[in-house]
Scaffold this motif. Sequence first.
Motif, short mmCIF file in Angstrom:
data_model
loop_
_atom_site.label_atom_id
_atom_site.label_comp_id
_atom_site.label_asym_id
_atom_site.label_seq_id
_atom_site.Cartn_x
_atom_site.Cartn_y
_atom_site.Cartn_z
N TRP A 113 7.73 -77.07 33.02
CA TRP A 113 8.07 -75.84 32.33
C TRP A 113 6.80 -75.19 31.78
N THR A 162 15.58 -70.00 35.07
CA THR A 162 14.32 -69.49 34.54
C THR A 162 14.56 -68.39 33.51
N SER A 193 7.99 -70.02 33.94
CA SER A 193 8.27 -70.60 35.25
C SER A 193 8.79 -72.02 35.09
#
Length: 435
Positions: A127, A215, A249
């Motif tokens: 992450w 996301t 992301s």
Amino acid sequence: MATAAAAPAQSGARTLYRSRGPDPLRKLFLQRFPTFQAAYEQRYAAFFGKFRLPLICRAASAFRLCGDWNQGIARIRCPDCGYDLFHPFSCKSFFLCTSCAQKRTLLLGEYLGDDLLLCLPHRQFVWTIPKVLRVFLRHDWELFADIGRLLFDILTRYFTQAAGRSIYTAMVSSHQTFGEFAAWHPHWHAIVLEGGFDRHDRFFFIPLGANEALTEIWRHRVVALFLSKGLLNPDFARKLLSWRHSGFSIESGTRIYDQEARQALSQYIVRAPLPREKIHWDQDQDTVSWKSSTSGYFKGRERHFSCLDFIAQVTLHIPPRGRHLVRRYGLYSSRGRGTWKDRPALCTRAPQHWYGRQAAQPPTPTDAPKDQEVSTLCSKKAWARLLAKVYELDVMACPNCGCRMSVIAVILDPAEIRKIINCLTRHGRGPPTQG
């Protein structure tokens, strides 16, 4: 410091250990850290924080004493031929000492792979957040724990929705603050159980990775967290949510099915920030060069630092004292693991070295005797065993006859250590120079 001097043997036979001598990185700190300390307030405090200097000095002091004979030595002797040697103590630090960091990485990797992770499919999630938010974590390390809890909540809801029922999953999270060239790049590695157990202890396999919807949830939840803490104003938060390329992301392409992959990934997520093989110190130019990996984003690019800038960059990643770098959630938390022994579905899938397995099984005649000289825990943590595992070097093999050596004494008295050093020096066996 215990460092290996040879590459792993190709034939499978273990070779003898030869010390490399002083670590160039430690020599750099020995020579240049006093200058860095004197210049810190003027050159670096405004960016890195004045409050960090005592923390940096404490870590650097331990690192500079690593392998120093004056801090204590162990005497190792061969019972057959009488050959003996002396070995200094290590600093047991993590972020600066590459040798001690490797020991910590191996031990944590073994714990996660052999003692913690269930024998079920797992997946790694990585992450990341945009650069505009990373600066907040440099000044408030509590945010790492807050975001770790946020990750687990997101994944629990994600799997629950996919399963169509409430399930209980598990996760191990390790935050890292560094990227290539030790740049400040906070991100989270999470080893996640692919699925979970319902209230009847039935396992639901959910092989779902990251997608655009996840996301977006990640982006909205992080922005909401920063808003709730007063770190962002509402106008900037709305702007951050409207960006087409948000900087948030999630990567989830790495899946884990076997024991070897479990342990390798466990070591990767707890690795240290300083790769010694990539760093070269030019004493004449007073510069440090760092060559990146050929397979990464920078593709072998090299960056040069002045010595003081290099020390400032790498010490940025030393965490405050008492901060956890690895956290366990759900079934892997202390409370969650405490329920395993009462749940057959988890007991049968527990790793080989799970602590509850011995309690569940009666002792057998093949069990080790109670009066064994070295406990299982101590044997497991032996640095000699770890070196043999990684480098195929047997540090306890006598270089004269090949028999097993053993530690016969630990010397802490400075006067006795000085006598030993003087005696060895007269016979050409003195300790390596520290500077």
